[in-house]
Write a protein that holds these residues in place. Sequence first.
Motif, PDB file in Angstrom:
ATOM      1  N   PRO A 351       0.808  -1.227   0.000  1.00  0.00           N
ATOM      2  CA  PRO A 351       0.000   0.000   0.000  1.00  0.00           C
ATOM      3  C   PRO A 351       0.840   1.276   0.000  1.00  0.00           C
ATOM      4  CG  PRO A 351      -0.940  -1.597   1.519  1.00  0.00           C
ATOM      5  CD  PRO A 351       0.392  -2.150   1.078  1.00  0.00           C
ATOM      6  N   SER A 352       2.008   1.245   0.664  1.00  0.00           N
ATOM      7  CA  SER A 352       2.853   2.446   0.676  1.00  0.00           C
ATOM      8  C   SER A 352       3.346   2.787  -0.721  1.00  0.00           C
ATOM      9  CB  SER A 352       4.038   2.236   1.627  1.00  0.00           C
ATOM     10  OG  SER A 352       4.918   1.241   1.116  1.00  0.00           O
ATOM     11  N   VAL A 353       3.483   1.763  -1.578  1.00  0.00           N
ATOM     12  CA  VAL A 353       3.969   1.996  -2.946  1.00  0.00           C
ATOM     13  C   VAL A 353       2.901   2.723  -3.756  1.00  0.00           C
ATOM     14  CG1 VAL A 353       4.764   0.882  -5.048  1.00  0.00           C
ATOM     15  CG2 VAL A 353       5.492  -0.005  -2.831  1.00  0.00           C
ATOM     16  N   TRP A 354       1.615   2.204  -3.718  1.00  0.00           N
ATOM     17  CA  TRP A 354       0.619   2.899  -4.541  1.00  0.00           C
ATOM     18  C   TRP A 354       0.276   4.264  -3.957  1.00  0.00           C
ATOM     19  CZ3 TRP A 354      -2.202  -1.738  -2.516  1.00  0.00           C
ATOM     20  CH2 TRP A 354      -3.122  -1.447  -1.517  1.00  0.00           C
ATOM     21  N   ARG A 355       0.440   4.451  -2.620  1.00  0.00           N
ATOM     22  CA  ARG A 355       0.186   5.773  -2.042  1.00  0.00           C
ATOM     23  C   ARG A 355       1.250   6.784  -2.479  1.00  0.00           C
ATOM     24  NH1 ARG A 355      -0.981   2.899   3.742  1.00  0.00           N
ATOM     25  NH2 ARG A 355      -3.121   2.186   3.263  1.00  0.00           N
ATOM     26  N   GLU A 356       2.481   6.323  -2.601  1.00  0.00           N
ATOM     27  CA  GLU A 356       3.535   7.225  -3.093  1.00  0.00           C
ATOM     28  C   GLU A 356       3.252   7.620  -4.536  1.00  0.00           C
ATOM     29  OE1 GLU A 356       8.387   7.294  -3.904  1.00  0.00           O
ATOM     30  OE2 GLU A 356       7.497   5.722  -2.637  1.00  0.00           O
ATOM     31  N   ALA A 357       2.826   6.641  -5.347  1.00  0.00           N
ATOM     32  CA  ALA A 357       2.488   6.962  -6.737  1.00  0.00           C
ATOM     33  C   ALA A 357       1.352   7.979  -6.790  1.00  0.00           C
ATOM     34  CB  ALA A 357       2.104   5.678  -7.478  1.00  0.00           C
ATOM     35  N   LEU A 385       9.800  -6.505  -3.410  1.00  0.00           N
ATOM     36  CA  LEU A 385       9.595  -5.708  -4.619  1.00  0.00           C
ATOM     37  C   LEU A 385      10.625  -4.601  -4.726  1.00  0.00           C
ATOM     38  CD1 LEU A 385       8.139  -2.858  -3.502  1.00  0.00           C
ATOM     39  CD2 LEU A 385       6.218  -4.421  -3.199  1.00  0.00           C
ATOM     40  N   ASP A 386      10.687  -4.040  -5.929  1.00  0.00           N
ATOM     41  CA  ASP A 386      11.492  -2.859  -6.200  1.00  0.00           C
ATOM     42  C   ASP A 386      10.539  -1.667  -6.142  1.00  0.00           C
ATOM     43  OD1 ASP A 386      12.787  -0.689  -7.417  1.00  0.00           O
ATOM     44  OD2 ASP A 386      14.003  -1.990  -8.693  1.00  0.00           O
ATOM     45  N   PRO A 387      10.611  -0.833  -5.097  1.00  0.00           N
ATOM     46  CA  PRO A 387       9.617   0.231  -4.936  1.00  0.00           C
ATOM     47  C   PRO A 387       9.657   1.257  -6.066  1.00  0.00           C
ATOM     48  CG  PRO A 387      11.412   0.489  -3.359  1.00  0.00           C
ATOM     49  CD  PRO A 387      11.608  -0.843  -4.009  1.00  0.00           C
ATOM     50  N   PHE A 388      10.854   1.581  -6.562  1.00  0.00           N
ATOM     51  CA  PHE A 388      10.950   2.574  -7.636  1.00  0.00           C
ATOM     52  C   PHE A 388      10.208   2.074  -8.870  1.00  0.00           C
ATOM     53  CE2 PHE A 388      13.101   4.004 -11.507  1.00  0.00           C
ATOM     54  CZ  PHE A 388      12.944   5.376 -11.384  1.00  0.00           C
ATOM     55  N   ARG A 389      10.419   0.805  -9.222  1.00  0.00           N
ATOM     56  CA  ARG A 389       9.789   0.260 -10.415  1.00  0.00           C
ATOM     57  C   ARG A 389       8.267   0.158 -10.250  1.00  0.00           C
ATOM     58  NH1 ARG A 389      13.008   0.422 -14.920  1.00  0.00           N
ATOM     59  NH2 ARG A 389      15.074  -0.462 -14.504  1.00  0.00           N
ATOM     60  N   LEU A 390       7.822  -0.314  -9.089  1.00  0.00           N
ATOM     61  CA  LEU A 390       6.388  -0.480  -8.918  1.00  0.00           C
ATOM     62  C   LEU A 390       5.657   0.857  -8.743  1.00  0.00           C
ATOM     63  CD1 LEU A 390       5.748  -3.711  -6.858  1.00  0.00           C
ATOM     64  CD2 LEU A 390       5.279  -3.245  -9.245  1.00  0.00           C
ATOM     65  N   VAL A 391       6.331   1.872  -8.210  1.00  0.00           N
ATOM     66  CA  VAL A 391       5.724   3.210  -8.210  1.00  0.00           C
ATOM     67  C   VAL A 391       5.466   3.638  -9.650  1.00  0.00           C
ATOM     68  CG1 VAL A 391       6.218   5.656  -7.808  1.00  0.00           C
ATOM     69  CG2 VAL A 391       6.576   4.017  -5.973  1.00  0.00           C
ATOM     70  N   ILE A 467       7.719  -4.754 -16.084  1.00  0.00           N
ATOM     71  CA  ILE A 467       8.144  -4.592 -14.686  1.00  0.00           C
ATOM     72  C   ILE A 467       7.461  -5.642 -13.806  1.00  0.00           C
ATOM     73  CG2 ILE A 467       8.038  -3.072 -12.681  1.00  0.00           C
ATOM     74  CD1 ILE A 467       8.338  -0.703 -14.631  1.00  0.00           C
ATOM     75  N   VAL A 468       6.149  -5.827 -13.987  1.00  0.00           N
ATOM     76  CA  VAL A 468       5.417  -6.798 -13.172  1.00  0.00           C
ATOM     77  C   VAL A 468       5.942  -8.214 -13.422  1.00  0.00           C
ATOM     78  CG1 VAL A 468       3.162  -7.848 -12.795  1.00  0.00           C
ATOM     79  CG2 VAL A 468       3.356  -5.372 -12.987  1.00  0.00           C
ATOM     80  N   GLU A 469       6.155  -8.561 -14.682  1.00  0.00           N
ATOM     81  CA  GLU A 469       6.671  -9.895 -14.995  1.00  0.00           C
ATOM     82  C   GLU A 469       8.091 -10.085 -14.481  1.00  0.00           C
ATOM     83  OE1 GLU A 469       6.099 -10.333 -19.184  1.00  0.00           O
ATOM     84  OE2 GLU A 469       3.963 -10.819 -18.997  1.00  0.00           O
ATOM     85  N   ALA A 470       8.876  -9.015 -14.420  1.00  0.00           N
ATOM     86  CA  ALA A 470      10.221  -9.119 -13.849  1.00  0.00           C
ATOM     87  C   ALA A 470      10.153  -9.450 -12.361  1.00  0.00           C
ATOM     88  CB  ALA A 470      10.987  -7.809 -14.061  1.00  0.00           C
TER      89      ALA A 470
END
Length: 496
Positions: A351-357, A385-391, A467-470
């Motif tokens: 959740p912190s990742v999508w909130r940052e996005a 996960l890689d937060p930069f990529r998932l953001v 990114i998701v598949e990676a």
Amino acid sequence: MAAPMEPDTDIRTAAPRRVLVVEDDEDARANLCDILELDAIAVDPASSAAEALDRPSSRWASYGALILDRRLPDADFHELMPRLRALAPDAELIVVTGMADIRGAIDALRGGASDYILKPFDPDTLRASLARALERRDLRLAKRRSDAAFRTLVESAESVIVITRADLSIVYFSPFAERLTGFPAEEVIGRDFPDQLLKGEDRGPTREVMNRLRSGESVRGLESRLRCRDGSTRSLVWNARWLEDYDGAPAILSAGHDITDLKLAQQRALQAERLAAIGEMVAGLAHESRNALQRGQSCLEMLALKVDDRPEALDLIRRAQAAQDHLHHLFEDVRSYAAPIRLEANRFELPSVWREAWSYLEPAARDREASLIERIDAPATSCWLDPFRLVQVFRNILENALAAASPPVAITIECRTDEIEGRDALRVSIRDNGPGLSPEQAERIFEPFFTTKARGTGLGMAICRRIVEAHGGRIAVGPPGGPGAEIILTLPREPT
């Protein structure tokens, strides 16, 4: 009367033969046994229904025929016939009687008898009747073995096997076809093959090719897309041939080999080649263009200082600067898509990742009167996960949602536990309240360079998929029918 001959073998076919004779008249029974034993047929005589029924259950399978007197002192004919048929289902039944009445013959034939013979016996008539009965039995058993062998072969084949009538109505659907498509056989039997199982644009060409089978042509290498119950498609190559008889009528046997994975591998290989070429081209183009863009930007900044008292000129300068920024972003999109993805992963709360996005989109969200609604139904939401990529992934999806829906925009994110290839995962659904996706958009949304926007490269969702598949995850479009568009991410909670 001679003793029964062993082994019970017919001299004409060298196949096991044994006949049960049920006759209460001693002379008639002896006469029957003598005639049959002269032809090397083993005979089990019985003088009553009780004696006939009193034998080991294993014995019944050895009988090729049952010769039964229509009138027995201890059994009603209509009650005895079904019992004998149940005990020896593969045996032929011949009824003998001293009464030449039509009704008796009809009753015997309706009860499952293959023939009806009058006493006194004519040896040639008896032999001819028994020969016909045993031949029918042989043909029936041979067909059963052939059908069993056919079904064993078909049902063990890792191919889609479909048998249709000449009008292309389905009469057989193999277990592999059920597993691949998700359609149970009982749901498709009787339905039109192209309409039920093929994509719309493939139905007409398939009908034309199948119609040529009647003239003796064979079909090899016919490619079409198979429609699955969940809405997905599989690519198949079909071979088909005409059958003169299948369960009593002409039919078409079609065998389809699933080449979906092969086509995907070919597409990935071609995509890799294209990406390599794009990467080389963009790297050179970006290198040569960077200095020119920087010089242009410097000149525009200097020009803005000289005309700071002329609002119209400043507006034109801002437009030129925006165009340069857009050109720079286009270069970066293509470069990032072509570049290999290297993850710098650790354990983070999803959740912190999508909130940052979402925080990066606050100005656009205010303009669109947008709200983000979270529904989390998972005891733990941490992922490797890689937060930069998932953001980057969430930002792209949320930007698309903001652009698609009219104010006030409502975006709902739902998170719950799931599995991916047997591993614990989190499933995240992002749905907007916009017009949704058309069938073409839903099918092509992850294709590189596909876009419905007036500006952009069409690489955003393609980059998201990479990114998701990676991460070992999956990204997909939600099922149609709901309000707005839905994008579903499934991410493993542990590293792959």
